[in-house]
Every structure is written in C-alpha cells, then in structure tokens.
Design an enzyme around this catalytic site. Sequence first.
Site, PDB file in Angstrom:
ATOM      1  N   HIS A   1     -12.703  14.511  -2.440  1.00 43.07           N
ATOM      2  CA  HIS A   1     -13.226  14.997  -3.713  1.00 43.07           C
ATOM      3  C   HIS A   1     -12.095  15.490  -4.605  1.00 43.07           C
ATOM      4  O   HIS A   1     -12.074  15.246  -5.808  1.00 43.07           O
ATOM      5  CB  HIS A   1     -14.244  16.100  -3.462  1.00 43.07           C
ATOM      6  CG  HIS A   1     -14.821  16.622  -4.717  1.00 43.07           C
ATOM      7  ND1 HIS A   1     -14.327  17.741  -5.335  1.00 43.07           N
ATOM      8  CD2 HIS A   1     -15.805  16.144  -5.491  1.00 43.07           C
ATOM      9  CE1 HIS A   1     -15.016  17.939  -6.436  1.00 43.07           C
ATOM     10  NE2 HIS A   1     -15.915  16.986  -6.564  1.00 43.07           N
TER      11      HIS A   1
ATOM     12  N   CYS B   1      16.497 -15.424  -9.416  1.00 43.04           N
ATOM     13  CA  CYS B   1      15.890 -14.153  -8.997  1.00 43.04           C
ATOM     14  C   CYS B   1      16.932 -13.066  -8.775  1.00 43.04           C
ATOM     15  O   CYS B   1      16.624 -12.004  -8.253  1.00 43.04           O
ATOM     16  CB  CYS B   1      15.040 -14.356  -7.746  1.00 43.04           C
ATOM     17  SG  CYS B   1      15.992 -14.911  -6.322  1.00 43.04           S
TER      18      CYS B   1
HETATM   19  C1  PEP Z   1      20.955 -12.617  -4.880  1.00 44.33           C
HETATM   20  O1  PEP Z   1      21.873 -12.795  -4.095  1.00 44.33           O
HETATM   21  O2  PEP Z   1      21.065 -12.711  -6.114  1.00 44.33           O
HETATM   22  C2  PEP Z   1      19.620 -12.269  -4.385  1.00 44.33           C
HETATM   23  C3  PEP Z   1      18.577 -12.246  -5.184  1.00 44.33           C
HETATM   24  O3  PEP Z   1      19.527 -11.918  -3.054  1.00 44.33           O
HETATM   25  P1  PEP Z   1      19.978 -10.492  -2.499  1.00 44.33           P
HETATM   26  O4  PEP Z   1      20.287  -9.632  -3.676  1.00 44.33           O
HETATM   27  O5  PEP Z   1      18.850 -10.000  -1.695  1.00 44.33           O
HETATM   28  O6  PEP Z   1      21.171 -10.833  -1.678  1.00 44.33           O
END
Ligand code: PEP
Length: 794
Positions: A421, A752
């Site tokens: 609650h 990424c």
């Molecule tokens: C990278 O190397 O850019 C990546 C995304 O992997 P990490 O940073 O986990 O090594």
Amino acid sequence: MSRSKQNLIWFDKVARGDVALVGGKNASLGEMTVALSQKGVRVPPGFATTSSAFRAYLEANALDDVIAERLAALDKGRIDLQAAGHAIRTAIATADWPEDIAAEIRAAYAELARRTGRENPAVAVRSSATAEDLPDASFAGQQETFLNISGEKALLDACRRCYASLYTDRAITYRTLKGFAHEKVALSVGVQLMVRSDLGGSGVMFSIDTESGFNKVVLINAAWGLGENVVQGAVDPDEYQVYKPFLSAPSLTPIVARALGAKEQKMIYAKSAAHPTRNVPTSMAEREAFVLGDAEILELARFAVTIEDHYGQAMDMEWARDGETGELFIVQARPETVQSRASAAGFRSYSVAAKGPVLTEGLSVGEAVATGEVCLLNSAAEIDRFVDGAVLVTSTTDPDWVPIMKRAAAIVTDHGGRTSHAAIVSRELGLPAIVGTGNATHVLHDAQEVTVSCAEGERGFVYAGTAEVTVEDVKLDAVPKTRTKVMLNLANPAAAARWWRLPVDGVGLARMEFVINNAVRVHPVALTRYGELKDEAAKAEIDRMTRGYTDKADYFVETLAMGLSRIAATWFPHPVIVRMSDFKTNEYAELLGGRQFEPHEENPMIGFRGASRYYSDAYRDGFALECRAIKRLREEMGFSNVIVMIPFCRSPEEADRVIAEMAKNGLKRGENGLEVYVMCEIPSNVILAEDFAKRFDGFSIGSNDLTQLTLGVDRDSEALADLFRERDPAVLWMIRTVIERAHRSGSKVGLCGQAPSNDPEFARLLVEAGIDSISVTPDSFLAVKRHVAAAENG
Ligand code: PEP
Ligand code: MG
C-alpha cells in the site's frame, strides 16, 4: 423494490455500473462474477450491503449530526485529527443496526451457508467506498477489511466496523487532500466466502508494470498466508513478471522475471473471535521457496489479461490461492490509477551524477530522484516529529502514515514489496520511494543528508550526501522519423522497461556479460565443473544461489534467459541483438568461483576473449550454457526476435569453429529464423570483410575496440585519452570500408560502439557512410535521432 432502495444485493446481480449502489470494489466483484466466470476467472461467492443501507444506518442512529459536528470542530482546529476520527468511529461502531437490515444480512449469510454446504462459513468482510458524484474515485486501501469472520454476530459487528472505517484518520485526510465532501461518501460492505489462503498464499497483481507503465507485462507479488501482509507491506513478497502477448500460445512459458522475497511472516487463522487472524513467522523452508509455480503464475497472468480486456484498462488486483483445493481466486479488482493517467506524450527522465557511497538499497518505486535530510520514525506515534521536506525512513509503511507521506521528499522502508500500500501511495503522490531495504532504519540516522535515487531501474539507492541530479522532459512527439534505424545499447534487464515508450527500432547491443554480472553472478564453468571447485566460500555461496535446481547449470541457463528476456520483451517484435559473453579473463575471474578457471594474462584486452573462448576446452562448457539460454529465450519463452552476435572474432576460421560449436548446442544459423551477427572491432574484420560476410547475417561495428586496435591506443588509458579518437581518419576509413564491403556482399552493417552516444554529431558521419543502423545508450537516443534525421535530409 427499485435497486437503489435495496439494502443488500448478491454479487451475481451486481454489475460494473453499480458503483453508486455498492462502491467500486463491490461493483467490480459483481461484474467479474457475472461476466468473467465463464471465461475461467474464479471469484468467491458473496453479497454486498448497499449505500442506502449505510445511509439508513446513519439516519436510524442520528449519526450524520455527530459526524458533521466533529468534522466542523476539526476544520476550525478545535480538535485534532486523531480526536475527531476516534469520536466518529466510536459513534458508528457502537450504534444499533436497524432491524430490517440486520435481518437481511443474517438471511443472506444463511443462504451463503446453504450454497456452500458449510455451517457458519468463514467470510472476508470488505469495505467498498462510493462517492455519488465521483464514480471513478479510487479509495483503495483507505478502509478496513476483516478476514475469517464467522457467525452472524461477528459478521454484523465486522460490518459495523467497516462502516466506522470510513472515518479512519487516513481516510479523512485522503478525502480532504483530494477535495471530496465527506458526507457525499457512503460505504458498502462486501461479504465474500473466505479462500483458505491462510493455508496457501496470496498477493497483489497488476496488469502493467507499476514502475514504468510498460503495458506488455503482468506484475505479480506473492507471499504465504492471507493477503493483508502484502497489501500493507508487512512482508517482502516474491515478485514475478509475465509477458502478456505470449500467454495465448500454450507451448510458451513467457515468465520474464522471478525474484524470491524474504516473506518473513504469514497471516493465518487464529482461534479467538475477537482477533480472528494473526501473524506468525514463516518456516525456513517457506522463506526459501517460491509461493507460485510456473503453471500458477501463468494462470494468474491469464486472469489479469482477461480482466484487463474486459474492463478495457490497466487493473490492480488481489488474488488468493486456497491451500485446501489449490485453486486460484481473484478477490478484488480495480482500475490502476497512476500509470494509466500518466501522459503518453512524454516522460521525465532523471539522471544522477557525482554521487556519494551507497548507504542502502531496495526496490525502487517511481522514477524520480530526491535529496533531503533523513527523518527516522520508529512508529506512527512519532509522526508529529516529522519535518516537512525530509526523507521519511521507517520500518514498514503503514497506511496510517499517509498524512505525513505527502509532506516527504522521499520514503525509504525496511520492508514491503512494489505492490504494498505504501508503495502505491508514494507512486500516487509522485514521490520516489525505496521499499524492502532490509536495513534502512539500522544504517541511516536523523538529519543525515542523503540522495534517494529511483532513476536507475528496479533497484533504488540511498546515496550519502547531495548528488548532482539532472532532469529532462522527454517529448515523444518531438522525435523525428528516420530511415536509418536507431537502436539502443542496453545492459541492465531491470532498467530496460524504463525506456519502453521510446520509439526505437530494437536493441542493437545487449551485452550478455552485464546480465551475467547483474543477475547470474556465477562463473558458468564453476557450475559445469562444480565438483572440481576448490574455493569453499564460493561453493557455499553457489549452493545457496542454486538451491532448488537439481542441476546447478540450470540455474545459469534460467537466470540468464530470464534476464535477457526482459530486454527482448521491451520492443518485441523489433530485433534484439544479444552478444555472447565478452568479459576479459580478469573480469571472468571475478565471477563467483571464476578464479580457478581463468588464466592470468598480462594483456586481457587482446587476450583470451570473445570467439576464441567459445570453442576452447577451457570455456566450451560455459559457452554451451550461454547457447542453452539463447535457445530457451527464443524457443521456450517465445522471443524469436533475438539475434545472436559473436564478439572479437579474429579470423574467418575462428568464425567457422564458433558457428559449428553453436550448432552442436542447438543454435543452427538459419534454423527457426536464427540470425548470427559478428562484431566488427578488429582490423582483420575489415580487411577480410567479404570472408566474414559469407559466414554471418550482419556486422555491428564496435568502434571502441576498432579504434583501440587501429590506432594502437589502449581504450582504458587515461594518459592516452586524447589520442583515442573515433574521428581519426584511419578509424573513419575502417568504418567506411567495412560498410562498403559488407554492402557489396549483401550484408547489413550497424554500429554499437560508444562514439555516437558520446558525440551525437558523429551519427552524421555514419549516415553519410551509408550505415544501416546505429545503436546508442538510452540517454542519447533523442539527440542521435535528431542528428540522423538532419543528415538524411541533407
Ligand atoms: C566496442 O568494442 O565498440 C563494443 C561495443 O564492445 P565493448 O565495448 O563491449 O568491447
Ligand atoms: Mg568490443
């Protein structure tokens, strides 16, 4: 007789629209009894007294005047809240029943006995408040419930006490706060056959995630015994989450979270008529066991979906399991009020920087951050001591505290779950709260400066001192559309749902090692070769964590699959790229039981990491568990949107070996739609791009490692930080070249690495180079999206 004049009505004659007659809670019980029992939702039988019975009761005893007089005195400050509340409650609880109403309650109770074949059946007596002109007002938790009431006399008495509870101090405060006229509110009493959850379990359930408002999961809390402990926050319950869209597929088990609660006590039946229930400590076995099994979790979640579909809105429900029959029941349902009212147009995002050490942590409620001085109160008797704007610290958050909760900057408790609650009240008041810390009242003290942060996912943290807090209002309608996909890099499964409203194209990088660190915490080989493990302390800890698993390796597979599933669920069916583990050896060694199974390396960054491990004798067994987790995630849980990614793959030969190893573990590229990507983070990946393209479905550029290895600059070196530049022409050449070569081979390329998250303008260079997708940290999503749109528009 017209219904509005009736004193009593059975649930199977009540419908949702009868709020003025029997209050929201009883109207809802009636609605479910009538409309949902054919759909499999079990609701215990019973009846309700009406608001006209309540008014007749007040009138017969001339109580309106008593109430008006005391409230006027309170208004003028002649008496305090406690005195006014107490006088009104005593007057109501000791008044006499008009004989006709008493006779009808007795007759209905006898009928319930007849229908159930039990003499003096035990019933739950529940208050259901109603405001004529505000049919949707939620008075949740404001009034009393009495459990295990049996016999006519006890029943009539419990009904009277429900009436009186319309004037608890907290209910008076709540109505004043919300601007409801007291005399316009009436009380209906629901009399419902008891479910023997004293011998089973019970809890609370929401058809959405209460914290983020994510509407694709059901959240279930569970404890042993009767449900009041969970509602009041007197215990730390188990918590489960189920992904709703897969509930209709009978072959899937979409349970995406399962956390064991301490469940220190349980409420059971007591012999005394005056106190028909009592709390007793739970056994060690009960504390260590989950209250609900998988089939039960799924059945409850299906109830939640059926109820939500029927009402057409997010719902807040209480459930109970009968210990004698094993059957699950819904004993209450009402609309969820906080998240449903939240604006869909945007949200506020807090972030905390320069914070002090963590003093304590627990479950976070809300998403805000607040700073203030601690005011530690041991009981409601001390509430006069509360200082406005302080951080309220207390053991349990009793609803009697509502009057001061609204004046707090934040609330921190030792006990309670996310559906207690107090958590609900904090959420309603928009305050950050951390519940279930276990030790806040022990480690914090009065006047201590603290920062209470609920902005970091499911766990809330109390930091020493005043941290730097930034607040951003995220306006979703201001997000431009882009051709290039913009995805998220996510690490913490518990925080994923927080971003569910962002219009992302999926998850471009879910680093498995983060999920292992956060959730699993054990080295996989320490489980597959547990017999060889020499570290006794680690063994004891592993024993504790894997209790309940016949095969210790299953713990790794299940925990990892569940952790990843929450990331996979947030934007299903958009793709979620899960990268297999990429710890360095020194990091693997830090996992529980890990040291014995990892070599010591001088340069772990360019050592035994990534693909090389997966087919090696030293780690092959561990990789097999990672593969099993992915298989479970995709095939048993249903998250077929998961793509596997291989990190740090030094050569095409290595790629072949890894792909063969995966196939041995049931992950065949191309089978069941499985796609396998490779990171592009070593110059060899660019130089031999065509060869890699033949072996994988796509590339994702890891600019962190690619920059490090192109320029020969240690990415972690502070001294070389100025030389670590993703904009260096050599690095940009690598990026442009791999995009070009991959495209020529028909492969997609994303990026990424951290570059565009740190420097959103970098996205322009990527778009110009023809990148297909960019994956960034959630806090930089909007900025990157804008730069991508600008670049696409020339
Ligand atoms: C990278 O190397 O850019 C990546 C995304 O992997 P990490 O940073 O986990 O090594
Ligand atoms: Mg990398």
